[in-house]
Design a protein around this motif. Structure first.
Motif, PDB file in Angstrom:
ATOM      1  N   GLU A 456       0.922  -1.122  -0.019  1.00 22.83           N
ATOM      2  CA  GLU A 456       0.054  -0.107   0.044  1.00 22.83           C
ATOM      3  C   GLU A 456       0.783   1.118   0.122  1.00 22.83           C
ATOM      4  O   GLU A 456       0.697   2.165   0.619  1.00 22.83           O
ATOM      5  N   LYS A 474       3.061   8.901   0.083  1.00 23.25           N
ATOM      6  CA  LYS A 474       1.728   9.644   0.371  1.00 23.25           C
ATOM      7  C   LYS A 474       1.646   9.677   1.790  1.00 23.25           C
ATOM      8  O   LYS A 474       0.762  10.257   2.274  1.00 23.25           O
ATOM      9  N   ASP A 475       1.748   8.392   2.470  1.00 23.29           N
ATOM     10  CA  ASP A 475       1.174   8.331   3.734  1.00 23.29           C
ATOM     11  C   ASP A 475       2.006   8.675   4.877  1.00 23.29           C
ATOM     12  O   ASP A 475       1.974   8.640   6.067  1.00 23.29           O
ATOM     13  N   ARG A 477       5.381   7.834   4.944  1.00 27.91           N
ATOM     14  CA  ARG A 477       6.513   6.814   5.361  1.00 27.91           C
ATOM     15  C   ARG A 477       7.714   7.520   4.346  1.00 27.91           C
ATOM     16  O   ARG A 477       7.607   7.872   3.227  1.00 27.91           O
TER      17      ARG A 477
END
Length: 701
Positions: A456, A474-475, A477
């Protein structure tokens, strides 16, 4: 001899007339005297008595004719022998002439990526085993003893490809590639031994630079022009030559290598123990047999400048040239050096180019220089070298290519301490193909290979900082690495569509063609660039080796007048090392409903064990397939639900559309592809797929 024959024709009527006069005189004598009359035999065949002079002249002329004929025959045979000896001497001197010519004419500088091929050893071909999937392969001589590549000159072609295109697909010649028809007598005359239907390469290491002049003469006309130098083009060339043994075929490719197969670049080559594998490009299959990625050695091909004069035609490769414009009405193309080639029939097999992430493209030249878009031989060579000189490498992509490279490079985590990271936007490995439960299992398998998996993962940006690449997700990380491999798909190469006026499919991409792979009356398209109409599954575009073989062979057949539709289902395969492998056919999309039937695997249910048992390769089985008729189901009952929960050792996954099977994956089940192909071809609804799974005998020990 002709003069003697003319004299004989003049004397024959005279002899016959004399004999007739003699017989008439005898009849008169008998009738006049009423009793038999004895006539000297000497006058019966020549004429009336007193004709001795004519007889002597006749005998003299006949003798002179015989003597003249004998002298003429002797001189003719002697002259033929002399010409034969001169011809053989001329052929033997070709390599030396080529060496002298290449020494006198300085070669053009080549890109750095191609320099390595110029110093490779040129192995000599070794005997080919008939009916073996491996092609003849040259023994590996010492590099010092090998002839310099500059002197390599094609020898008479030893074309092993004699199989006529398959009846189901008209396909591959392949290749690959399908029930095989017996090879024609003309085609078999070209080859020392029948080749297995699959497009198996020769054990050679030469690149196109090794086998062609530095500045080859571009022929002005090619009866069969093939644009692109990949598997589809080679399959088509073999199919054309099988049906038309005297055909003159020209392959134009922007690569500098002779036609080769791509799958080993991400599979077996990485498992080679040979430190010179990037030079030899030879590898061992799981069954231990050695082969090369090249389909044929340079001796198989003729030089482009010899295409018009070759007595029996042949296949010529024009490397390092790109077709930039097509004049469909004028039946000609323009190359990037402004030369033009006219054609009678043309195949477009331009394949595709690897996609890249926009985040990487926007990052600038420094990031791009440390990113590999994996596709060609040069990409394999550079990545293999890079992986031995860095500490961390990140593979972006969870499909076939990304997963194969991750497992291959994962071996080096224990050997050299290399950190291998694989990231993808899906929840699990092969998430777009495998059902979720099997995708999760595969992800764990990849982790056990030493790979750090990040699922993901959507890439937001890539920057270079302190000699490290920083991948921002995008998260939030952040992943640090030394090198990136972008394995995010393929874009079909349709650059010629505009100038040629050919239609590009808006849904699938690629040149839109009919079921016969035809785009125009004298233009065909095959391989990754073809969006074709499958008479069983509808319009499709397929990016796999076996499809390139199948479609290339079919296109080659149809270019010679076969007019066969595409209905043979090509297969594709992937291996996650020597212990896990699968083969698939039809439409395999994880968004479709699936039914999986599994059984406990044994030691023999691995790619390595399957090839060791059969003694041949198990891939591109359409090349050697048998028609599946009335398969016998295993007598062993299927396991009850939950008996092998989470144990996906081997099994069959059915993909359904409107309750009909449209795709099948054989998971660690080998040599059963004909059965799967028949199930899809029949297109029937099945009340119980557990019963259908028994046809594959997966419950046998």
């Amino acid at each position: 001899m002709l003069k003697c024959r003319a004299v004989w024709k003049k004397l024959t009527p005279l002899a016959r007339a004399s004999s007739t006069v003699c017989r008439q005189n005898v009849r008169r004598a008998v009738l006049n005297n009423g009793r038999p009359m004895r006539v000297p035999a000497a006058h019966m065949s020549i004429g009336p008595a007193g004709g001795g002079g004519e007889k002597q002249l006749y005998i003299l002329l006949v003798g002179a004719a015989c003597l003249g004929g004998g002298v003429y025959a002797y001189q003719t045979l002697k002259g033929d022998q002399k010409r034969y000896e001169e011809r053989m001497a001329e052929i033997s001197s070709r390599p030396h002439k080529a060496a002298a010519q290449k020494t006198a004419v300085p070669t053009e500088s080549e890109p750095p990526a191609a320099e390595a091929t110029e110093t490779e050893a040129v192995p000599e071909p070794e005997p080919q085993a008939a009916a073996s999937p491996e092609e003849p392969s040259p023994p590996a001589p010492d590099t010092e003893a090998a002839a310099p590549v500059e002197t390599t000159e094609p020898l008479p072609a030893d074309e092993p490809v004699v199989e006529a295109p398959p009846e189901d697909v008209a396909e591959p010649p392949a290749a690959p590639v399908v029930e095989e028809e017996p090879a024609t007598a003309a085609a078999s005359a070209e080859t020392p031994a029948a080749e297995p239907a699959e497009l198996q390469p020769e054990l050679v290491t030469e690149s196109a630079l090794d086998s062609t002049p530095a500045t080859p003469t571009v022929p002005s006309h090619a009866p069969y022009l093939l644009i692109g130098g990949g598997t589809a083009s080679f399959a088509a060339a073999r199919s054309i030559r099988a049906r038309d043994p005297g055909a003159r075929v020209l392959i134009v490719t922007d690569e500098l290598d002779l036609p080769y197969m791509r799958p080993p670049l991400s599979k077996e080559l990485w498992f080679s123990d040979d430190p010179t594998v990037t030079e030899t490009l030879r590898f061992k299959q799981w069954n231990g047999k050695e082969r090369s990625i090249y389909f044929q050695p340079p001796s198989f091909y003729i030089h482009p400048e010899e295409l018009d004069s070759a007595e029996n035609g042949g296949v010529a490769v024009l490397p390092g040239k790109k077709v930039i414009h097509m004049d469909v009405r004028g039946n000609k193309v323009k190359l990037d050096d402004d030369t033009e080639i006219s054609y009678d029939k043309c195949l477009i097999a331009t394949g595709g180019v690897p996609r890249n992430l926009q985040a990487i493209e926007r990052a600038g030249e420094e990031v791009m220089s440390r990113t590999t878009l994996f596709r060609k031989i040069d990409d394999f060579k550079s990545l293999e070298k890079v992986s031995r000189n860095i500490k961390s490498i990140t593979i972006i992509g969870g499909g076939f290519l990304g997963s194969e490279l991750a497992c291959a490079l994962g071996r080096r985590t224990t050997e050299s301490g290399l950190e291998v990271i694989q990231m993808f936007p899906e929840k699990g490995n092969m998430g777009k193909v495998l059902p979720e439960y099997l995708s999760n299992w595969t992800t764990e398998k990849v982790k056990r290979e030493g790979v750090k998996v990040i699922s993901e993962a959507l890439v937001k940006s890539v920057t270079c900082k302190d000699d490290k690449l920083e991948i921002q997700l995008k998260d939030g990380r952040l992943v640090e690495t030394d090198h990136i491999v972008a394995a995010v798909g393929l874009e079909p190469n349709v650059d010629l569509a505009k100038s040629a006026g050919l239609e590009v499919d808006s849904d699938f991409g690629g040149f839109r063609v009919n079921a016969e792979l035809q785009a125009r009356s004298n233009i065909w398209v095959a391989g990754d660039a073809a969006c074709f109409y499958d008479i069983r599954l509808g319009r499709r575009r397929v990016e796999h080796h076996d499809h390139a073989v199948v479609s290339g062979r079919l296109a080659g057949e149809n270019m010679t007048g076969a007019s066969k539709p595409y209905w043979h289902q090509s297969m594709f395969w992937s291996d996650l090392g020597p212990d896990v492998g699968y083969e698939a056919i039809g439409i395999v999309d994880s968004s479709l409903p699936t039914v999986g039937v599994f059984a406990k695997a044994t030691a023999k249910d691995t790619p390595k064990a399957a090839t060791e048992k059969s003694g041949t390769g198990i891939r591109s089985e359409s090349e050697t397939e048998d028609t599946a008729i009335s398969p016998v189901a295993a007598s062993t009952p299927a396991p009850t639900d939950g008996q092998h929960k989470d144990n996906y050792g081997k099994g069959v996954i059915f993909y359904l559309r409107d309750k009909v099977v449209v795709g099948i994956i054989l998971w660690n089940v080998f040599n059963r592809m004909p059965i799967a192909r028949k199930i899809i071809k029949d297109g029937e609804e099945h009340a119980d797929l557990n019963e259908v799974a028994k046809l594959f005998n997966i419950h046998e020990d």
